[in-house]
Design a protein around this motif. Structure first.
Motif, mmCIF file in Angstrom:
data_model
loop_
_atom_site.group_PDB
_atom_site.id
_atom_site.type_symbol
_atom_site.label_atom_id
_atom_site.label_comp_id
_atom_site.label_asym_id
_atom_site.label_seq_id
_atom_site.Cartn_x
_atom_site.Cartn_y
_atom_site.Cartn_z
ATOM 1 N N ASN A 239 0.823 -1.215 0.000
ATOM 2 C CA ASN A 239 0.000 0.000 0.000
ATOM 3 C C ASN A 239 0.852 1.257 0.000
ATOM 4 O OD1 ASN A 239 0.985 -0.494 2.553
ATOM 5 N ND2 ASN A 239 -0.827 0.286 3.611
ATOM 6 N N PRO A 240 1.695 1.449 -1.040
ATOM 7 C CA PRO A 240 2.466 2.701 -1.087
ATOM 8 C C PRO A 240 1.549 3.870 -1.413
ATOM 9 C CG PRO A 240 2.793 1.454 -3.093
ATOM 10 C CD PRO A 240 1.945 0.597 -2.210
ATOM 11 N N GLY A 241 1.864 5.018 -0.880
ATOM 12 C CA GLY A 241 1.047 6.203 -1.122
ATOM 13 C C GLY A 241 1.136 7.136 0.053
ATOM 14 N N PHE A 242 0.753 8.396 -0.171
ATOM 15 C CA PHE A 242 0.843 9.421 0.871
ATOM 16 C C PHE A 242 -0.553 9.738 1.374
ATOM 17 C CE2 PHE A 242 0.927 13.798 2.375
ATOM 18 C CZ PHE A 242 2.018 13.759 3.237
ATOM 19 N N SER A 243 -0.768 9.594 2.677
ATOM 20 C CA SER A 243 -2.070 9.880 3.273
ATOM 21 C C SER A 243 -1.860 10.241 4.733
ATOM 22 C CB SER A 243 -3.004 8.675 3.157
ATOM 23 O OG SER A 243 -4.225 8.934 3.817
ATOM 24 N N ILE A 244 -2.072 11.521 5.048
ATOM 25 C CA ILE A 244 -1.907 11.961 6.437
ATOM 26 C C ILE A 244 -2.990 11.368 7.321
ATOM 27 C CG2 ILE A 244 -1.879 13.975 7.954
ATOM 28 C CD1 ILE A 244 -0.725 15.595 5.680
ATOM 29 N N ALA A 245 -4.206 11.240 6.776
ATOM 30 C CA ALA A 245 -5.318 10.695 7.561
ATOM 31 C C ALA A 245 -5.043 9.250 7.973
ATOM 32 C CB ALA A 245 -6.608 10.790 6.757
ATOM 33 N N ASP A 246 -4.476 8.473 7.072
ATOM 34 C CA ASP A 246 -4.166 7.073 7.376
ATOM 35 C C ASP A 246 -2.791 6.901 8.014
ATOM 36 O OD1 ASP A 246 -6.595 6.392 6.241
ATOM 37 O OD2 ASP A 246 -5.726 6.069 4.251
ATOM 38 N N GLY A 247 -2.023 7.981 8.110
ATOM 39 C CA GLY A 247 -0.681 7.887 8.678
ATOM 40 C C GLY A 247 0.310 7.198 7.772
ATOM 41 N N ASN A 248 0.058 7.249 6.464
ATOM 42 C CA ASN A 248 0.922 6.574 5.501
ATOM 43 C C ASN A 248 1.811 7.610 4.816
ATOM 44 O OD1 ASN A 248 2.150 4.927 3.671
ATOM 45 N ND2 ASN A 248 0.255 4.058 2.830
ATOM 46 N N PHE A 249 3.099 7.530 5.050
ATOM 47 C CA PHE A 249 4.065 8.464 4.466
ATOM 48 C C PHE A 249 5.048 7.723 3.556
ATOM 49 C CE2 PHE A 249 2.657 10.094 8.533
ATOM 50 C CZ PHE A 249 2.293 11.400 8.236
ATOM 51 N N ASN A 250 4.599 6.612 3.032
ATOM 52 C CA ASN A 250 5.469 5.756 2.234
ATOM 53 C C ASN A 250 5.520 6.246 0.788
ATOM 54 O OD1 ASN A 250 7.098 3.703 1.361
ATOM 55 N ND2 ASN A 250 5.484 2.145 1.356
ATOM 56 N N VAL A 251 6.221 7.348 0.573
ATOM 57 C CA VAL A 251 6.455 7.869 -0.771
ATOM 58 C C VAL A 251 7.956 8.065 -0.944
ATOM 59 C CG1 VAL A 251 4.203 8.970 -1.063
ATOM 60 C CG2 VAL A 251 6.057 10.219 0.057
ATOM 61 N N LEU A 252 8.372 8.122 -2.213
ATOM 62 C CA LEU A 252 9.807 8.167 -2.503
ATOM 63 C C LEU A 252 10.511 9.370 -1.876
ATOM 64 C CD1 LEU A 252 12.178 6.880 -3.980
ATOM 65 C CD2 LEU A 252 11.550 8.198 -6.012
ATOM 66 N N PRO A 253 9.980 10.604 -1.958
ATOM 67 C CA PRO A 253 10.695 11.743 -1.341
ATOM 68 C C PRO A 253 10.901 11.573 0.158
ATOM 69 C CG PRO A 253 9.034 12.535 -2.874
ATOM 70 C CD PRO A 253 8.803 11.073 -2.719
ATOM 71 N N VAL A 254 9.886 11.034 0.853
ATOM 72 C CA VAL A 254 10.018 10.843 2.304
ATOM 73 C C VAL A 254 11.062 9.777 2.605
ATOM 74 C CG1 VAL A 254 8.807 10.142 4.411
ATOM 75 C CG2 VAL A 254 7.661 11.601 2.738
ATOM 76 N N ARG A 255 11.044 8.688 1.832
ATOM 77 C CA ARG A 255 12.027 7.619 2.063
ATOM 78 C C ARG A 255 13.449 8.121 1.807
ATOM 79 N NH1 ARG A 255 8.353 4.370 -0.995
ATOM 80 N NH2 ARG A 255 9.879 4.297 -2.712
ATOM 81 N N ILE A 256 13.633 8.877 0.734
ATOM 82 C CA ILE A 256 14.971 9.404 0.430
ATOM 83 C C ILE A 256 15.408 10.393 1.512
ATOM 84 C CG2 ILE A 256 16.289 10.812 -1.187
ATOM 85 C CD1 ILE A 256 14.708 9.577 -3.444
ATOM 86 N N GLY A 257 14.486 11.247 1.955
ATOM 87 C CA GLY A 257 14.826 12.217 3.000
ATOM 88 C C GLY A 257 15.211 11.539 4.304
#
Length: 332
Positions: A239-257
């Motif tokens: 379930n990759p994707g960015f969603s603040i409501a679900d607490g999912n920050f699994n996107v490439l920019p966040v992982r690289i940062g």
């Protein structure tokens, strides 16, 4: 500590219920005792559980120096009880996030079922205490009147802790953060214990050798787990994707940062560590070189030189400043 599997919720106050919820009960008691310090009425009782009791101070005859010692007594039972509760909480955290998740045999638990939005009370309380502690260190730089030249170093140190711990807490990476903090704090504990032994006896330096080896190993462990989690594990989550409501920050920019922040921090720590070790090595080599014996020989004057202060324009003067009269030879 053995592996423990979770079962369904047992009946309240049953034997199994007490076993499964003993850590939560201990956490509530610890929090209640800590809250007791905030009120004047209960503070005098709560301090018995938290602070070490029976302090005895001795002073020299001229009151120039004081020595602090401790005796024992019945109040030690309360102190032992409090820190037993703290040990129960730490044990529960290790049991939950290392043994029960079989981290040693299955590192995929760090990214499996991400985002990890649900935390146990002990884990949440641990992160809250960590963030609160490092935030409180910021105003302490002013309250303790830290020297200006030391403030940038300590400020950098504190901000790194706040950024990494808060990042793991907000981005739902509590599993990874906890796994990385435990060995890091153990190495810090060994370092400070080695300093205490060194202050008591300068010949006790073996602890620093153990700390140096473990420090390098923990840096390598941190880099390895970070690369596995951000570089490979989270990239393959279903379930990759960015969603603040679900607490999912699994996107490439966040992982690289996140991976870049961890790698830069570990590289900076290794750079400081290597410079520190090289400085100590140079000092050790310098102390090993035998100092040449310098013999000061006094040069004896063979000829007594006239005092130049008694000559003015080539004419000799007496001590009183009067030039001697030259006798004229009488003609024969």
């Amino acid at each position: 500590m053995g592996l423990r599997r979770k079962n369904k919720s047992p009946p309240v106050l049953s034997h199994e219920f007490v076993i499964q919820n003993h850590a939560d009960t201990a956490s509530c008691l610890v929090m209640g005792l800590l809250l007791g310090l905030m009120f004047e009425v209960s503070a005098k009782y709560a301090i018995i559980f938290i602070a070490v009791q029976y302090n005895v101070t001795y002073t020299t005859d001229d009151n120039s120096e004081q020595f602090h010692f401790y005796d024992y007594g019945p109040k030690d039972i309360a102190t032992i009880f409090f820190y037993m509760l703290v040990a129960i909480n730490l044990h529960a955290v290790i049991q939950e996030y290392i043994l029960d998740e079989e981290f040693m045999m299955n590192p995929t638990s760090l990214w499996k079922d991400y985002p990890h939005c649900r935390m146990l009370f002990q884990v949440k309380f641990f992160y809250i205490c960590q963030i609160a502690y490092w935030l409180h260190a910021l105003p302490e730089l002013y309250f303790q009147k830290i020297r200006k030249e030391d403030i940038p170093r300590q400020l950098c140190y504190i901000c790194l802790y706040i950024a990494h711990i808060s990042g793991a807490y907000i981005l739902n990476l509590q599993h990874l953060g906890l796994i990385l903090m435990v060995p890091h704090y153990l190495v810090e504990l060994i370092f400070h214990a080695s300093r205490l032994f060194y202050f008591s006896d300068e010949n006790k330096q073996k602890g620093f050798t153990i700390w140096a080896l473990l420090f390098v190993m923990v840096r390598l462990l941190t880099l390895t787990l970070s690369v596995l989690t951000f570089g490979f594990g989270l990239a393959t989550v279903e379930n990759p994707g960015f969603s603040i409501a679900d607490g999912n920050f699994n996107v490439l920019p966040v992982r690289i940062g996140c991976l870049g922040a961890v790698c830069l921090t570990q590289a900076w720590m290794m750079w400081k560590f290597i410079n520190f070790q090289l400085k100590k090595w140079r000092e050790h080599v310098k102390n090993q070189i035998p100092k040449k014996k310098i013999t000061n020989t006094k040069n004896k004057r063979t000829k007594k030189e006239p005092n130049r202060a008694n000559f003015v324009n080539g004419a000799a003067k007496l001590e009183g400043g009067v030039s001697p009269r030259i006798r004229k030879s009488k003609p024969v």
